[in-house]
Write a protein that holds these residues in place. Sequence first.
Motif, PDB file in Angstrom:
ATOM      1  N   LYS A  65       0.825  -1.207   0.000  1.00  0.00           N
ATOM      2  CA  LYS A  65       0.000   0.000   0.000  1.00  0.00           C
ATOM      3  C   LYS A  65       0.865   1.265   0.000  1.00  0.00           C
ATOM      4  O   LYS A  65       0.598   2.198  -0.748  1.00  0.00           O
ATOM      5  N   VAL A  66       1.913   1.278   0.811  1.00  0.00           N
ATOM      6  CA  VAL A  66       2.766   2.468   0.923  1.00  0.00           C
ATOM      7  C   VAL A  66       3.691   2.620  -0.279  1.00  0.00           C
ATOM      8  O   VAL A  66       3.859   3.720  -0.798  1.00  0.00           O
ATOM      9  N   VAL A  67       4.293   1.522  -0.764  1.00  0.00           N
ATOM     10  CA  VAL A  67       5.235   1.646  -1.890  1.00  0.00           C
ATOM     11  C   VAL A  67       4.537   1.657  -3.243  1.00  0.00           C
ATOM     12  O   VAL A  67       5.177   1.761  -4.274  1.00  0.00           O
ATOM     13  N   LYS A  68       3.217   1.572  -3.218  1.00  0.00           N
ATOM     14  CA  LYS A  68       2.383   1.685  -4.425  1.00  0.00           C
ATOM     15  C   LYS A  68       2.519   0.502  -5.380  1.00  0.00           C
ATOM     16  O   LYS A  68       2.331   0.636  -6.579  1.00  0.00           O
ATOM     17  N   SER A  69       2.840  -0.682  -4.819  1.00  0.00           N
ATOM     18  CA  SER A  69       2.888  -1.877  -5.666  1.00  0.00           C
ATOM     19  C   SER A  69       1.640  -2.733  -5.457  1.00  0.00           C
ATOM     20  O   SER A  69       1.575  -3.871  -5.905  1.00  0.00           O
ATOM     21  N   SER A  71      -2.472  -2.564  -3.030  1.00  0.00           N
ATOM     22  CA  SER A  71      -3.353  -1.782  -2.160  1.00  0.00           C
ATOM     23  C   SER A  71      -3.461  -2.343  -0.746  1.00  0.00           C
ATOM     24  O   SER A  71      -4.175  -1.776   0.076  1.00  0.00           O
ATOM     25  N   ALA A  97       5.561  -5.684   0.573  1.00  0.00           N
ATOM     26  CA  ALA A  97       5.576  -5.408  -0.868  1.00  0.00           C
ATOM     27  C   ALA A  97       6.630  -6.261  -1.561  1.00  0.00           C
ATOM     28  O   ALA A  97       7.726  -6.462  -1.023  1.00  0.00           O
TER      29      ALA A  97
END
Length: 128
Positions: free
Chosen positions: A22-26, A28, A33
């Motif tokens: 969710k944080v590294v955008k890989s 949700s 990640a």
Amino acid sequence: MSITTGMKGTATKIVTENDTAKVVKSGSLPVLATPVLSALMEEAACDAVKEGLAEGETTVGGFIGLAHKQPTLVGSTVRAEATVTVVKGKKITLHCLAYDEAGEIGEAEHIRFVVEAKPFMEKAENRI
């Protein structure tokens, strides 16, 4: 360079919110990640070969084929292990496995190349 097959390395980390998909955008979800797992495997690979490097040498990643098999929650400890499987000149192939408290979470084939650090950085800086 004196890197040989069978050399091993490890890397460990406790998963934080900043390591989540969710944080590294890989993704949700608030789970480890895949890019963070990949980086931990590369860290283990660097650890595996470090004793075989001559003064001024380092390694750079060239390929990683990763299977992220299980989710890992924030607060869990992840351990990556890397083993040198093939050495062909300056090309080093490693097999990597990763585990959390519940068992295996990932596996990868990783290729690194031995380079001279100073000329490598000079080349990188001259690309601009």
